[in-house]
Design a protein around this motif. Sequence first.
Motif, PDB file in Angstrom:
ATOM      1  N   PHE A 203       9.887  -5.667  -4.955  1.00 45.16           N
ATOM      2  CA  PHE A 203       9.187  -6.577  -5.853  1.00 45.16           C
ATOM      3  C   PHE A 203       8.158  -5.759  -6.628  1.00 45.16           C
ATOM      4  O   PHE A 203       7.527  -4.855  -6.071  1.00 45.16           O
ATOM      5  N   THR A 204       7.989  -6.066  -7.893  1.00 41.40           N
ATOM      6  CA  THR A 204       7.143  -5.214  -8.731  1.00 41.40           C
ATOM      7  C   THR A 204       6.099  -6.013  -9.497  1.00 41.40           C
ATOM      8  O   THR A 204       6.312  -7.173  -9.859  1.00 41.40           O
ATOM      9  N   HIS A 205       4.988  -5.350  -9.724  1.00 41.89           N
ATOM     10  CA  HIS A 205       3.974  -5.825 -10.670  1.00 41.89           C
ATOM     11  C   HIS A 205       4.050  -4.918 -11.885  1.00 41.89           C
ATOM     12  O   HIS A 205       3.855  -3.708 -11.779  1.00 41.89           O
ATOM     13  N   HIS A 206       4.348  -5.491 -13.033  1.00 41.85           N
ATOM     14  CA  HIS A 206       4.496  -4.723 -14.271  1.00 41.85           C
ATOM     15  C   HIS A 206       3.150  -4.718 -14.988  1.00 41.85           C
ATOM     16  O   HIS A 206       2.749  -5.713 -15.588  1.00 41.85           O
ATOM     17  N   LEU A 207       2.462  -3.590 -14.919  1.00 39.39           N
ATOM     18  CA  LEU A 207       1.154  -3.456 -15.564  1.00 39.39           C
ATOM     19  C   LEU A 207       1.357  -3.026 -17.011  1.00 39.39           C
ATOM     20  O   LEU A 207       1.991  -2.009 -17.282  1.00 39.39           O
ATOM     21  N   VAL A 208       0.817  -3.796 -17.949  1.00 38.24           N
ATOM     22  CA  VAL A 208       0.953  -3.495 -19.374  1.00 38.24           C
ATOM     23  C   VAL A 208      -0.431  -3.490 -19.999  1.00 38.24           C
ATOM     24  O   VAL A 208      -1.134  -4.500 -19.990  1.00 38.24           O
ATOM     25  N   ARG A 209      -0.820  -2.330 -20.531  1.00 38.71           N
ATOM     26  CA  ARG A 209      -2.095  -2.187 -21.223  1.00 38.71           C
ATOM     27  C   ARG A 209      -1.868  -1.495 -22.556  1.00 38.71           C
ATOM     28  O   ARG A 209      -0.769  -1.062 -22.859  1.00 38.71           O
ATOM     29  N   GLU A 210      -2.954  -1.393 -23.344  1.00 35.88           N
ATOM     30  CA  GLU A 210      -2.845  -0.777 -24.660  1.00 35.88           C
ATOM     31  C   GLU A 210      -2.332   0.656 -24.574  1.00 35.88           C
ATOM     32  O   GLU A 210      -1.555   1.099 -25.409  1.00 35.88           O
ATOM     33  N   ASP A 211      -2.789   1.392 -23.568  1.00 32.40           N
ATOM     34  CA  ASP A 211      -2.459   2.810 -23.476  1.00 32.40           C
ATOM     35  C   ASP A 211      -1.650   3.158 -22.234  1.00 32.40           C
ATOM     36  O   ASP A 211      -1.509   4.328 -21.891  1.00 32.40           O
ATOM     37  N   GLN A 212      -1.127   2.156 -21.530  1.00 39.07           N
ATOM     38  CA  GLN A 212      -0.456   2.456 -20.273  1.00 39.07           C
ATOM     39  C   GLN A 212       0.512   1.348 -19.895  1.00 39.07           C
ATOM     40  O   GLN A 212       0.258   0.167 -20.131  1.00 39.07           O
ATOM     41  N   GLN A 213       1.643   1.754 -19.323  1.00 40.35           N
ATOM     42  CA  GLN A 213       2.551   0.839 -18.652  1.00 40.35           C
ATOM     43  C   GLN A 213       2.913   1.454 -17.313  1.00 40.35           C
ATOM     44  O   GLN A 213       3.144   2.657 -17.218  1.00 40.35           O
ATOM     45  N   ALA A 214       2.950   0.627 -16.273  1.00 45.88           N
ATOM     46  CA  ALA A 214       3.255   1.146 -14.940  1.00 45.88           C
ATOM     47  C   ALA A 214       3.870   0.041 -14.099  1.00 45.88           C
ATOM     48  O   ALA A 214       3.631  -1.151 -14.329  1.00 45.88           O
ATOM     49  N   LEU A 215       4.671   0.455 -13.121  1.00 43.90           N
ATOM     50  CA  LEU A 215       5.283  -0.465 -12.171  1.00 43.90           C
ATOM     51  C   LEU A 215       4.740  -0.168 -10.779  1.00 43.90           C
ATOM     52  O   LEU A 215       4.759   0.984 -10.333  1.00 43.90           O
ATOM     53  N   PHE A 216       4.259  -1.205 -10.090  1.00 47.04           N
ATOM     54  CA  PHE A 216       3.784  -1.080  -8.719  1.00 47.04           C
ATOM     55  C   PHE A 216       4.738  -1.867  -7.824  1.00 47.04           C
ATOM     56  O   PHE A 216       4.998  -3.054  -8.079  1.00 47.04           O
ATOM     57  N   GLY A 217       5.255  -1.200  -6.797  1.00 49.55           N
ATOM     58  CA  GLY A 217       6.279  -1.813  -5.967  1.00 49.55           C
ATOM     59  C   GLY A 217       5.768  -2.263  -4.610  1.00 49.55           C
ATOM     60  O   GLY A 217       4.860  -1.648  -4.030  1.00 49.55           O
ATOM     61  N   PHE A 218       6.405  -3.337  -4.086  1.00 46.27           N
ATOM     62  CA  PHE A 218       6.010  -3.906  -2.797  1.00 46.27           C
ATOM     63  C   PHE A 218       7.256  -4.376  -2.055  1.00 46.27           C
ATOM     64  O   PHE A 218       8.244  -4.793  -2.663  1.00 46.27           O
ATOM     65  N   ALA A 219       7.164  -4.338  -0.730  1.00 53.51           N
ATOM     66  CA  ALA A 219       8.311  -4.720   0.092  1.00 53.51           C
ATOM     67  C   ALA A 219       8.478  -6.226   0.179  1.00 53.51           C
ATOM     68  O   ALA A 219       9.594  -6.722   0.318  1.00 53.51           O
ATOM     69  N   THR A 220       7.376  -6.981   0.108  1.00 52.42           N
ATOM     70  CA  THR A 220       7.438  -8.436   0.258  1.00 52.42           C
ATOM     71  C   THR A 220       6.655  -9.116  -0.860  1.00 52.42           C
ATOM     72  O   THR A 220       5.783  -8.511  -1.500  1.00 52.42           O
ATOM     73  N   LEU A 221       6.954 -10.386  -1.045  1.00 51.47           N
ATOM     74  CA  LEU A 221       6.207 -11.177  -2.017  1.00 51.47           C
ATOM     75  C   LEU A 221       4.772 -11.412  -1.557  1.00 51.47           C
ATOM     76  O   LEU A 221       3.873 -11.597  -2.387  1.00 51.47           O
ATOM     77  N   ASP A 222       4.554 -11.418  -0.231  1.00 53.01           N
ATOM     78  CA  ASP A 222       3.193 -11.569   0.291  1.00 53.01           C
ATOM     79  C   ASP A 222       2.304 -10.423  -0.192  1.00 53.01           C
ATOM     80  O   ASP A 222       1.173 -10.635  -0.637  1.00 53.01           O
ATOM     81  N   GLU A 223       2.824  -9.200  -0.090  1.00 56.51           N
ATOM     82  CA  GLU A 223       2.049  -8.040  -0.523  1.00 56.51           C
ATOM     83  C   GLU A 223       1.814  -8.070  -2.029  1.00 56.51           C
ATOM     84  O   GLU A 223       0.713  -7.762  -2.498  1.00 56.51           O
ATOM     85  N   LEU A 224       2.843  -8.424  -2.770  1.00 62.12           N
ATOM     86  CA  LEU A 224       2.697  -8.514  -4.227  1.00 62.12           C
ATOM     87  C   LEU A 224       1.653  -9.558  -4.609  1.00 62.12           C
ATOM     88  O   LEU A 224       0.794  -9.317  -5.473  1.00 62.12           O
ATOM     89  N   GLY A 225       1.704 -10.713  -3.963  1.00 57.68           N
ATOM     90  CA  GLY A 225       0.745 -11.771  -4.277  1.00 57.68           C
ATOM     91  C   GLY A 225      -0.684 -11.373  -3.962  1.00 57.68           C
ATOM     92  O   GLY A 225      -1.606 -11.660  -4.737  1.00 57.68           O
ATOM     93  N   PHE A 226      -0.889 -10.693  -2.827  1.00 55.41           N
ATOM     94  CA  PHE A 226      -2.252 -10.290  -2.470  1.00 55.41           C
ATOM     95  C   PHE A 226      -2.742  -9.176  -3.391  1.00 55.41           C
ATOM     96  O   PHE A 226      -3.927  -9.124  -3.740  1.00 55.41           O
ATOM     97  N   PHE A 227      -1.847  -8.281  -3.783  1.00 53.54           N
ATOM     98  CA  PHE A 227      -2.207  -7.233  -4.742  1.00 53.54           C
ATOM     99  C   PHE A 227      -2.696  -7.856  -6.052  1.00 53.54           C
ATOM    100  O   PHE A 227      -3.727  -7.453  -6.607  1.00 53.54           O
ATOM    101  N   GLU A 228      -1.970  -8.833  -6.556  1.00 55.49           N
ATOM    102  CA  GLU A 228      -2.365  -9.482  -7.806  1.00 55.49           C
ATOM    103  C   GLU A 228      -3.648 -10.282  -7.630  1.00 55.49           C
ATOM    104  O   GLU A 228      -4.430 -10.428  -8.574  1.00 55.49           O
ATOM    105  N   LEU A 229      -3.880 -10.799  -6.424  1.00 53.76           N
ATOM    106  CA  LEU A 229      -5.132 -11.493  -6.142  1.00 53.76           C
ATOM    107  C   LEU A 229      -6.303 -10.512  -6.181  1.00 53.76           C
ATOM    108  O   LEU A 229      -7.364 -10.807  -6.736  1.00 53.76           O
TER     109      LEU A 229
END
Length: 250
Positions: A106-132
Amino acid sequence: MRQRCRRQGGGGDHGAAPAERDTHRRGGRRHGRRGRRHRLPIPRRRATDDRATRGWRRAVIGSIRGRVAHVAGDYALLEVGGIGYRVIAGPSLLARLRSGSEASVFTHHLVREDQQALFGFATLDELGFFELLMTVSQVGPRLALAITAAHPVTKLQLAILNDDLDAFTSVSGVGRKTAQRIVLELKEKVHAAGLAVGGGAPHDSDVVAALESLGYTVTEARRAAGAVAASDGGLDSRIKAALQELARSR
């Protein structure tokens, strides 16, 4: 009789008559004042044009499934359809990935003016807490990833509810002030499901709903709620007990 003064032209003894002043433009038009210049109206860019050019900035990648081409210190390269995606992840997830094998993250797609990056997680729980964590002031994606990877999500949620700053200060890069901000700014959000319940007596369904809002599956929430059904205390205490049960079972 009074005579008017008139201009006297040159006579024959004084040479040819002076040339008559040309008072006409070419083509028979008179000289006149130069026409005033008017600025042409500049067409304004339509608002839809700006929105169209900004469309690519929206995050669109929520998960990736593909072949693991390479695993480095802080990222893995996943190939999907001939394209390699560089996914930044925590140590525990990277340790499970093997080059040549297929993986799904599962990924969080970070999009900024000068940067794009993908952050990966094994579960939706981890992804949700990361975004929190990303909603906390002065907490960037790298620090949020380090916190999420340091402890199980249930332990971090419980630390917020119990004002346990040590769970966060034990992570490299997190000072006491940052830990205090995390607890202060996220406590209401982690607590939200329990606080949203009316003044009636709490039931098991309330605990299940609270756990589901924190990202747990229905099965996990019901199992944890059933394990603490006989515990005393209000809804908040039962939610804490259910989170402790989930932390022990993982």
